[in-house]
Design a protein around this motif. Structure first.
Motif, PDB file in Angstrom:
ATOM      1  N   ALA A 282       0.822  -1.212   0.000  1.00 55.89           N
ATOM      2  CA  ALA A 282       0.000   0.000   0.000  1.00 55.89           C
ATOM      3  C   ALA A 282       0.857   1.264   0.000  1.00 55.89           C
ATOM      4  O   ALA A 282       0.360   2.347  -0.311  1.00 55.89           O
ATOM      5  N   ARG A 283       2.106   1.114   0.327  1.00 54.72           N
ATOM      6  CA  ARG A 283       3.032   2.255   0.328  1.00 54.72           C
ATOM      7  C   ARG A 283       3.999   2.201  -0.840  1.00 54.72           C
ATOM      8  O   ARG A 283       5.079   2.806  -0.802  1.00 54.72           O
ATOM      9  N   GLY A 284       3.620   1.464  -1.877  1.00 55.05           N
ATOM     10  CA  GLY A 284       4.385   1.446  -3.119  1.00 55.05           C
ATOM     11  C   GLY A 284       5.544   0.488  -3.159  1.00 55.05           C
ATOM     12  O   GLY A 284       6.330   0.505  -4.110  1.00 55.05           O
ATOM     13  N   ALA A 285       5.678  -0.372  -2.157  1.00 57.28           N
ATOM     14  CA  ALA A 285       6.809  -1.298  -2.132  1.00 57.28           C
ATOM     15  C   ALA A 285       6.592  -2.432  -3.136  1.00 57.28           C
ATOM     16  O   ALA A 285       5.467  -2.880  -3.340  1.00 57.28           O
ATOM     17  N   ARG A 286       7.684  -2.884  -3.755  1.00 57.64           N
ATOM     18  CA  ARG A 286       7.659  -4.048  -4.637  1.00 57.64           C
ATOM     19  C   ARG A 286       8.261  -5.218  -3.867  1.00 57.64           C
ATOM     20  O   ARG A 286       9.436  -5.512  -3.974  1.00 57.64           O
ATOM     21  N   MET A 287       7.449  -5.875  -3.081  1.00 55.85           N
ATOM     22  CA  MET A 287       7.910  -6.892  -2.144  1.00 55.85           C
ATOM     23  C   MET A 287       8.285  -8.191  -2.868  1.00 55.85           C
ATOM     24  O   MET A 287       7.555  -8.681  -3.719  1.00 55.85           O
ATOM     25  N   LEU A 288       9.449  -8.755  -2.506  1.00 57.41           N
ATOM     26  CA  LEU A 288       9.873 -10.055  -3.006  1.00 57.41           C
ATOM     27  C   LEU A 288      10.231 -10.947  -1.822  1.00 57.41           C
ATOM     28  O   LEU A 288      10.866 -10.489  -0.872  1.00 57.41           O
ATOM     29  N   ARG A 289       9.837 -12.224  -1.910  1.00 60.48           N
ATOM     30  CA  ARG A 289      10.133 -13.163  -0.822  1.00 60.48           C
ATOM     31  C   ARG A 289      10.664 -14.455  -1.407  1.00 60.48           C
ATOM     32  O   ARG A 289      10.168 -14.954  -2.424  1.00 60.48           O
ATOM     33  N   TYR A 290      11.674 -15.014  -0.723  1.00 59.17           N
ATOM     34  CA  TYR A 290      12.317 -16.227  -1.210  1.00 59.17           C
ATOM     35  C   TYR A 290      12.626 -17.156  -0.051  1.00 59.17           C
ATOM     36  O   TYR A 290      12.731 -16.732   1.099  1.00 59.17           O
ATOM     37  N   THR A 291      12.803 -18.424  -0.394  1.00 57.70           N
ATOM     38  CA  THR A 291      13.233 -19.430   0.574  1.00 57.70           C
ATOM     39  C   THR A 291      14.721 -19.705   0.373  1.00 57.70           C
ATOM     40  O   THR A 291      15.327 -19.288  -0.618  1.00 57.70           O
ATOM     41  N   GLY A 292      15.293 -20.453   1.302  1.00 54.08           N
ATOM     42  CA  GLY A 292      16.681 -20.848   1.156  1.00 54.08           C
ATOM     43  C   GLY A 292      16.904 -21.670  -0.102  1.00 54.08           C
ATOM     44  O   GLY A 292      17.948 -21.559  -0.757  1.00 54.08           O
ATOM     45  N   ARG A 293      15.915 -22.487  -0.463  1.00 54.89           N
ATOM     46  CA  ARG A 293      16.040 -23.282  -1.682  1.00 54.89           C
ATOM     47  C   ARG A 293      16.092 -22.387  -2.908  1.00 54.89           C
ATOM     48  O   ARG A 293      16.836 -22.657  -3.856  1.00 54.89           O
ATOM     49  N   ASP A 294      15.326 -21.301  -2.918  1.00 52.65           N
ATOM     50  CA  ASP A 294      15.371 -20.357  -4.035  1.00 52.65           C
ATOM     51  C   ASP A 294      16.770 -19.770  -4.201  1.00 52.65           C
ATOM     52  O   ASP A 294      17.269 -19.600  -5.314  1.00 52.65           O
ATOM     53  N   VAL A 295      17.390 -19.454  -3.068  1.00 52.49           N
ATOM     54  CA  VAL A 295      18.741 -18.892  -3.121  1.00 52.49           C
ATOM     55  C   VAL A 295      19.707 -19.910  -3.700  1.00 52.49           C
ATOM     56  O   VAL A 295      20.513 -19.599  -4.587  1.00 52.49           O
ATOM     57  N   THR A 296      19.625 -21.146  -3.232  1.00 54.79           N
ATOM     58  CA  THR A 296      20.526 -22.196  -3.709  1.00 54.79           C
ATOM     59  C   THR A 296      20.333 -22.465  -5.193  1.00 54.79           C
ATOM     60  O   THR A 296      21.297 -22.713  -5.929  1.00 54.79           O
ATOM     61  N   ARG A 297      19.095 -22.391  -5.659  1.00 57.46           N
ATOM     62  CA  ARG A 297      18.793 -22.655  -7.066  1.00 57.46           C
ATOM     63  C   ARG A 297      19.114 -21.479  -7.975  1.00 57.46           C
ATOM     64  O   ARG A 297      18.985 -21.579  -9.197  1.00 57.46           O
ATOM     65  N   GLY A 298      19.509 -20.346  -7.419  1.00 57.29           N
ATOM     66  CA  GLY A 298      19.872 -19.198  -8.244  1.00 57.29           C
ATOM     67  C   GLY A 298      18.694 -18.413  -8.773  1.00 57.29           C
ATOM     68  O   GLY A 298      18.803 -17.732  -9.803  1.00 57.29           O
ATOM     69  N   VAL A 299      17.560 -18.466  -8.070  1.00 61.34           N
ATOM     70  CA  VAL A 299      16.349 -17.773  -8.525  1.00 61.34           C
ATOM     71  C   VAL A 299      16.406 -16.279  -8.220  1.00 61.34           C
ATOM     72  O   VAL A 299      15.864 -15.451  -8.972  1.00 61.34           O
ATOM     73  N   VAL A 300      17.066 -15.892  -7.137  1.00 61.83           N
ATOM     74  CA  VAL A 300      16.960 -14.527  -6.621  1.00 61.83           C
ATOM     75  C   VAL A 300      17.569 -13.507  -7.560  1.00 61.83           C
ATOM     76  O   VAL A 300      16.950 -12.479  -7.876  1.00 61.83           O
TER      77      VAL A 300
END
Length: 332
Positions: A282-300
């Motif tokens: 609501a305050r214009g943020a572009r929120m992104l959320r990831y898991t540890g598996r996402d980091v390991t897989r190179g998604v971030v």
């Protein structure tokens, strides 16, 4: 097996503190004979880990999950196998409480006088004279400062930076101590290869997953503008403390959160996360959320790159002393 073999409760207490490990010497100190120990192993009540190290199969230590227990066992076994030795390197950091070690921790020790010792066991023996050491849960360990200097030159970058971040975050070393550790690392095998990594450490990192994601993004040319930045609304109410933050043109932000399963899996936690995310959006943020598996897989990295490039991001490192105040934006 004769029923008369009763394991002293005090010895089982020692085993509980040592992740279900005891040495033959400790067994003797508690009144047990080698014959009794061998009988327990033969009967399957105990397990032989190394010739001088046994597993009495005591209940798991509830303070740690299975992976951390395994790491701590690997850290402790060296001191038990070689009486009079002191745990060094990565195993010492694990026992001190640093997070981010490799999944498998190989035992390593030194003897305080630095003398060489023959060792037919799977335990690395460093030759490093010690002026001082400490005890962690009864296990002799080098200081966290020296352990960092010993460990970093022999690690890959991801684990090295995660352990440095954690040691600083948990105040296992002071900032002066961290600088001393960096100096103590000079001249060791692997020190030249790893010298630049010390400058990538950040004591604000809240987890090894965050450390890895941050360094991956720095490598890709998208260093976060802020780390662990507290965000409040215009009325002074706390909204969030994202792990990583980028500032976009027009006063908008990109908060990134790297979630652990346990911390965000209960219904109450999911409700709280959703409410907090809605307040940020609501305050214009572009929120992104990831898991540890996402980091390991190179998604971030690809996700963040696409978003920041599309929004015309340019580096704006946070220089404020306090939290970020993020007011609600008018509908467009």
């Amino acid at each position: 097996m004769p029923r008369r073999i009763v394991v002293p409760p005090a010895l089982l207490g020692v085993a509980a503190r040592q992740q279900s490990l005891v040495s033959r010497r400790q067994c003797r100190e508690h009144g047990m004979t080698d014959q009794q120990v061998d009988a327990l192993v033969s009967a399957g009540r105990w397990r032989r880990v190394l010739p001088a190290v046994l597993d009495p199969r005591v209940p798991a230590d509830g303070r740690f999950d299975a992976l951390d227990r395994s790491r701590r066992r690997g850290a402790i076994v060296g001191a038990l196998a070689l009486p009079g030795s002191v745990v060094t390197g990565v195993p010492a950091l694990v026992l001190h409480g640093a997070q981010g070690a490799p999944r498998r921790v190989l035992p390593e020790v030194t003897f305080p006088n630095g003398a060489p010792r023959r060792n037919g066991k799977p335990v690395r023996v460093r030759r490093e004279r010690l002026q001082r050491w400490t005890f962690v849960d009864g296990v002799p360990c080098v200081t966290a400062e020296l352990a960092l200097a010993q460990a970093v030159p022999g690690l890959d970058r991801s684990h090295a930076i995660a352990l440095m971040d954690s040691a600083r975050r948990r105040r296992l070393v002071t900032e002066d101590g961290f600088r001393r550790a960096r100096e103590l690392a000079r001249g060791r095998r692997g020190a030249a290869r790893t010298a630049a990594w010390w400058g990538l450490s950040d004591p604000r990192a809240d987890s090894p997953v965050e450390s890895q994601a941050r360094v991956d993004l720095v490598d890709a040319g998208y260093p976060p503008d802020a780390v662990q930045l507290e965000i409040f609304d215009e009325q002074g109410r706390f909204l969030a403390r994202p792990d990583l933050v980028w500032f976009l043109p027009g006063g908008r932000v990109v908060p990134v959160e790297l979630d652990g399963h346990e911390a965000h899996s209960t219904p109450e936690a999911l409700f709280h996360d959703r409410r907090r995310q809605n307040a940020l959006v609501a305050r214009g943020a572009r929120m992104l959320r990831y898991t540890g598996r996402d980091v390991t897989r190179g998604v971030v990295v690809p996700d963040v790159r696409r978003l920041l490039d599309a929004e015309g991001w340019a580096p704006r490192p946070w220089t404020g002393d306090g939290p970020l105040i993020l007011p609600r934006r008018a509908p467009t």
